[in-house]
Design an enzyme around this catalytic site. Sequence first.
Site, PDB file in Angstrom:
ATOM      1  N   SER A 237       0.822  -1.207   0.000  1.00  0.00           N
ATOM      2  CA  SER A 237       0.000   0.000   0.000  1.00  0.00           C
ATOM      3  C   SER A 237       0.856   1.256   0.000  1.00  0.00           C
ATOM      4  O   SER A 237       2.001   1.255   0.479  1.00  0.00           O
ATOM      5  CB  SER A 237      -0.922   0.016   1.221  1.00  0.00           C
ATOM      6  N   ALA A 238       0.294   2.334  -0.515  1.00  0.00           N
ATOM      7  CA  ALA A 238       0.982   3.627  -0.501  1.00  0.00           C
ATOM      8  C   ALA A 238       1.287   4.025   0.942  1.00  0.00           C
ATOM      9  O   ALA A 238       0.462   3.812   1.840  1.00  0.00           O
ATOM     10  CB  ALA A 238       0.119   4.681  -1.164  1.00  0.00           C
TER      11      ALA A 238
END
Length: 409
Positions: A77-78
């Site tokens: 995930s970012a």
Amino acid sequence: MTTLAGQEVPEEEQLRDALAERLIEIGAARSPGVVAAFRTVRRHLATPEADMASTYSAEIATITKTDEHGVDLSSVSAPRVQAMQMEQGDIAPGMSVLEIGSGGPNAANLAEMVGEDGRVVTMDIDPDVTDRATAFLEETGYRNVTVLTGDAEHGDPAHAPFDRIIVTVQAADIPPAWVAQLKDGGRLVVPLRLRGLTRTVAFVRDGDRLVSDGFELCGFVPMQGIGENRVRLAVLHEEVGEEVGLRLDGHPEPDTAALATALSLPRTVRWSGVTLGGSESNEHLDLWLTTALDNLPLLTAKPGARARGLVASASPLGIPTLVDGDSLAYRTVRPTDQQDRYELGAIGHGPQGHALAELLAEEIRTWDRDHRGHRARIEVYPAGTPDARLPAGGRRVERRHSRITITWP
């Protein structure tokens, strides 16, 4: 410059520091523990095939696996989203944390926050993902993390109970095991899909129910395994590059032929008089609309459909759209004479397009008048809970394991 295993190069520390500063700047990282974790974890080692600098970009999720159709199955995930969930989790030293949906760097972030006296269990259904996470955690020296391969529908009873459960895949339901394995008063952070809208919600366990303590807009790859429950796309127009469809999440089956015809008819526009600042999110408005209106799937369209004039808006997340038989109306905006301020409205198509656009605009006015300063309360109860125990009013979302309610002050 590349990085050799176990050997840090000067750019690494600069990239980590820059990422931490950016996360502070955008408000994603606020607590010292979260900031320190991002200054420490060598996240690029989890995805050596990716450009090192991109792995330290606050907004970039690194895709690690896709299916034969190019659909994303897993990702790291970012950092902005990871930091957001870590803040929602309110994680402290010494805690026991279960991470559902592995990848490596986030487990390392959690390990930094719980410290040597804490324990992190990270699990994923995909052995390719857990093999990657195991290699990363061994290479970076995290010894207080256990990696498990298995269907997270059942949680991890061997290490329960947990102070915190952090879910990093989109879920449409809350399995009973997650509640049972969470300490009373513990926090579950989960990207929960509600009638097509996904929010990462921080829940607090209160007996057999979960009560929200804040939520944020987000996007995650869907859960796999027993708990898989994906949104279905009803296609209205399928010319290549101009595709238009409705994302259905428990919504009634639409008359796609009639709605395709409606899109070809002249549109009706109704403006609400309600405005938003350019940086102001519409996430709370959309949650109000899906609470107040019954048949509100999400309209998704490729940019070519907008360029051709089939639709006036195109969003990768989808636009709340009121559907009634052979007609539809969706939310839209237009600039005002005030700098960086936009008026909300609705565009209708089909024989009832005028009435649907007016109804949608009226609900926008209701939100502005009665709920703009409020935040919804989301609660999760076990399936089979009597109606008398559920909050009055609002919207109920029925799932296999749970009854989810959305109510407003």
